[in-house]
Design an enzyme around this catalytic site. Structure first.
Site, PDB file in Angstrom:
ATOM      1  N   ASN A 333       1.062  -1.606   0.246  1.00 22.46           N
ATOM      2  CA  ASN A 333       0.383   0.015   0.435  1.00 22.46           C
ATOM      3  C   ASN A 333       0.678   1.306  -0.379  1.00 22.46           C
ATOM      4  O   ASN A 333       2.117   1.008   0.972  1.00 22.46           O
ATOM      5  CB  ASN A 333      -1.029   0.110   1.262  1.00 22.46           C
ATOM      6  CG  ASN A 333      -1.683  -1.373   1.612  1.00 22.46           C
ATOM      7  OD1 ASN A 333      -1.653  -1.775   0.269  1.00 22.46           O
ATOM      8  ND2 ASN A 333      -2.520  -1.667   2.693  1.00 22.46           N
ATOM      9  N   GLU A 402      -3.275  -0.588  -2.596  1.00 22.63           N
ATOM     10  CA  GLU A 402      -3.928   0.630  -2.082  1.00 22.63           C
ATOM     11  C   GLU A 402      -3.024   1.598  -2.378  1.00 22.63           C
ATOM     12  O   GLU A 402      -2.037   1.424  -2.035  1.00 22.63           O
ATOM     13  CB  GLU A 402      -4.008   0.774  -0.776  1.00 22.63           C
ATOM     14  CG  GLU A 402      -5.073  -0.748   0.210  1.00 22.63           C
ATOM     15  CD  GLU A 402      -5.191  -0.543   1.079  1.00 22.63           C
ATOM     16  OE1 GLU A 402      -4.822   0.850   1.907  1.00 22.63           O
ATOM     17  OE2 GLU A 402      -5.621  -1.171   2.243  1.00 22.63           O
TER      18      GLU A 402
END
Ligand SMILES: *[C@@H]1O[C@H](CO)[C@@H](O)[C@H](O)[C@H]1NC(C)=O
Ligand SMILES: *[C@@H]1O[C@H](CO)[C@@H](O)[C@H](O)[C@H]1NC(C)=O
Ligand SMILES: *[C@@H]1O[C@H](CO)[C@@H](O)[C@H](O)[C@H]1NC(C)=O
Ligand SMILES: *[C@@H]1O[C@H](CO)[C@@H](O)[C@H](O)[C@H]1NC(C)=O
Ligand SMILES: *[C@@H]1O[C@H](CO)[C@@H](O)[C@H](O)[C@H]1NC(C)=O
Ligand SMILES: *[C@@H]1O[C@H](CO)[C@@H](O)[C@H](O)[C@H]1NC(C)=O
Ligand SMILES: *[C@@H]1O[C@H](CO)[C@@H](O)[C@H](O)[C@H]1NC(C)=O
Length: 518
Positions: A333, A402
């Site tokens: 992420n 992400e």
């Protein structure tokens, strides 16, 4: 005559568009044909139905119902109600042309007490969602633990601080492999293991809110000196144990892959002094080496063992061999970047917490083109992260799980800043691929405006807007949803996007970035 003028004008316009197209626009064709583009969510943030059909609370439910650490109001009781609206959501994903959807399974929906009986409704829901995705040609990428340990296990033995978690997590993972593994090929055991351990057990500001009372007056239990290390150790062992089980018993027939997820930041030394350069390496070791060193070499980084001493657990030979090589891919992420400054002040404190072991100061890297609440866009730093993972740990497959821009949830549906953010980061990924990075996929955070861990319903990341005060919870596409759709479908993108973005230099060199820091 008029016709010729019109033709000429059209030609000029075309040339202008093509010019900008060549210089700044982005094409899906720059990516390999098996590269997956998707969007992410997690169970507690979107499912709702928190008290329905046999689900029991997780530590995130408890955190929310006790005030979200005084940061914001709200909870995930209803959220986006994806539990009831999954068909509608999958249809939206299909219309957008998503290759994949990353979601998480709520452990306490599937196995309400964390161990023991399976909840038939939970099983039915994840079968329904998975089947709906597959029938629309969308790959499910599933996370098993996304900040939501069953509360029962926290109460019974302290959750991740206790080694009992390894056995219970493995048993839960096996239920998932057995029940869904014929259709799910991408499993991530733990989301953001590094942040869970540090923010949940050192700073104590996120679930399960444990920290040393002396360090953080609001914690009623915990030990910031030792627990972050213990929790990370158990996560590594739990992952490795689930991965071994998968490889032994399921991989032969199911042919899937098993990975682990970490939050990464771009880190840049504030100055070129050797202190700051070494400090930058140190913070990398503490942030991601903490997990990637064991996964790659079977042990923690030397600097962690030196600074944490006996507070960091050691691996037995057997454990080391189990952990080493246990990831098929790494999920990362990425949101933003920091400058790192050496900070040698804290040498003599005996019971230091995890953050103090790192002994650096981080200063958020700012750029001029974002408004308050939005994060500075530093795509070249994503490229640095990808390059340094490759250099330090080997070129295993990476999924960007992400990446996305934060805005206020009440801001406009014309979310230009998010469009710009996605455009630039997808461009950075194309650059990283060209320089030999093994990135296999990219997921936008977040598919919907959900219940955010750091901002509740006040902050939004969604491609779709949801007004949580409107009981219909209608999904409304933002500009970013339309932009991503066009990108995925190889349709021309609004020239305003390419021209707007063309105004800024996309990828300043590392050196010029350092110069800006002066
Ligand atoms: C600690 O609790 C007080 C009120 O009880 C609150 O004002 C403060 O923000 C809390 N601090 C943290 C870091 O949660
Ligand atoms: C699963 O799908 C079936 C058929 O559409 C439906 O009857 C059932 O209510 C669904 N269950 C859950 C928990 O989503
Ligand atoms: C861990 O949990 C078990 C129960 O599962 C308990 O017997 C044991 O005392 C716990 N260990 C620690 C260190 O708390
Ligand atoms: C944390 O654990 C260490 C090691 O067991 C111990 O020395 C220290 O006193 C504990 N700190 C707190 C705040 O309980
Ligand atoms: C930000 O803007 C100021 C003033 O316009 C300029 O001097 C500075 O170089 C800019 N910084 C960056 C990082 O672009
Ligand atoms: C949007 O939300 C922010 C913070 O939650 C608030 O300060 C602002 O007044 C809101 N704006 C509108 C137009 O409602
Ligand atoms: C830092 O190092 C880079 C790369 O070697 C160089 O281009 C830059 O001028 C240096 N900056 C400072 C502040 O010395």
């Amino acid at each position: 005559m008029v016709l010729i003028q019109l033709l000429a004008a059209t030609l000029v316009l075309l040339i202008i568009l093509l010019h900008f197209g060549n210089a700044y626009s982005l094409s899906r064709d720059e990516f390999p044909s098996d590269f997956v583009f998707g969007a992410s969510t997690s169970a507690y943030q979107v499912e709702g139905a928190a008290n329905k059909d046999g689900r029991k609370p997780s530590i995130w439910d408890t955190f929310s119902h006790s005030g979200n650490g005084h940061m914001y109001k709200g909870n995930g009781d209803i959220a986006c109600d994806q539990y009831h609206k999954y068909k509608e959501d999958v249809q939206l994903m299909a219309n957008m042309g998503l290759d994949a959807y990353r979601f998480s399974i709520s452990w306490s929906r599937l196995i309400p007490d964390g161990k023991g009986p399976i909840n038939p409704k939970g099983l039915e829901y994840y079968n329904n969602l998975t089947n709906e995705l597959i029938s629309h040609g969308i790959q499910p990428h599933v996370t098993l633990h996304h900040w939501d340990l069953p509360q029962k296990l926290e109460d019974e033995y302290g959750g991740w601080v206790n080694r009992s978690i390894v056995k219970d997590f493995t048993a839960y993972a096996e239920v998932c492999f057995r029940e869904f593994g014929d259709r799910v090929k991408y499993w991530t055991t733990v989301n953001e293991g590094n942040v869970y351990a540090s923010f949940g057990y050192d700073l104590g500001m996120l679930p399960p809110q444990r920290c040393s009372p002396s360090f953080q007056a609001n914690c009623s239990r915990g030990n910031s000196s030792t627990e972050p290390y213990l929790v990370a150790h158990h996560m590594l062992l739990a992952h490795a144990s689930a991965a071994r089980l998968y490889r032994k018993k399921y991989k032969g027939t199911q042919h899937g892959f098993i990975g682990f997820n970490l939050l990464t930041f771009g880190f840049v030394p504030l100055t070129n002094t050797s202190e700051d350069i070494i400090a930058t390496q140190r913070v990398q070791d503490f942030m991601i080496g903490w997990f990637l060193n064991p996964f790659t070499f079977g042990d923690y980084p030397d600097i962690m063992k030196k600074n944490a001493g006996s507070r960091i657990p050691s691996f037995t030979k057997k454990e080391s061999n189990l952990v080493k090589g246990s990831i098929d891919f790494l999920g990362i992420n990425f949101y933003f970047s920091f400058y790192v400054k050496n900070s040698p002040a804290i040498q003599q404190i005996k019971d230091r917490d995890y953050m103090e072991d790192i002994e650096v100061e981080t200063i958020q890297l700012t750029t001029n083109d974002t408004s308050p609440f939005e994060v500075p866009i530093t795509p070249w730093m994503l490229q640095c992260v990808l390059d340094s993972v490759k250099k330090d740990y080997g070129n295993f497959p990476i999924y960007i799980h992400e990446n996305g821009q934060q805005t206020l949830s009440n801001s406009s549906l014309d979310d230009w800043s998010r469009v710009k953010y996605l455009h630039e980061y997808i461009g950075a990924m194309a650059n990283a691929l060209r320089s030999g990075s093994n990135v296999k996929g990219y997921f936008v955070w977040c598919f919907l405006d959900g219940f955010e861990l750091l901002g509740g319903y006040e902050m939004s990341y969604g491609l779709y807007y949801i007004n949580v005060k409107d009981p219909s919870l209608k999904r409304q596409p933002k500009l970013s949803a339309k932009w991503y759709t066009n990108f995925l479908k190889r349709k021309p993108m609004d020239p305003k996007v390419t021209i707007e973005i063309g105004k800024n230099q996309l990828f300043p060199s590392h050196a010029s970035l350092l110069d800006n820091a002066k």
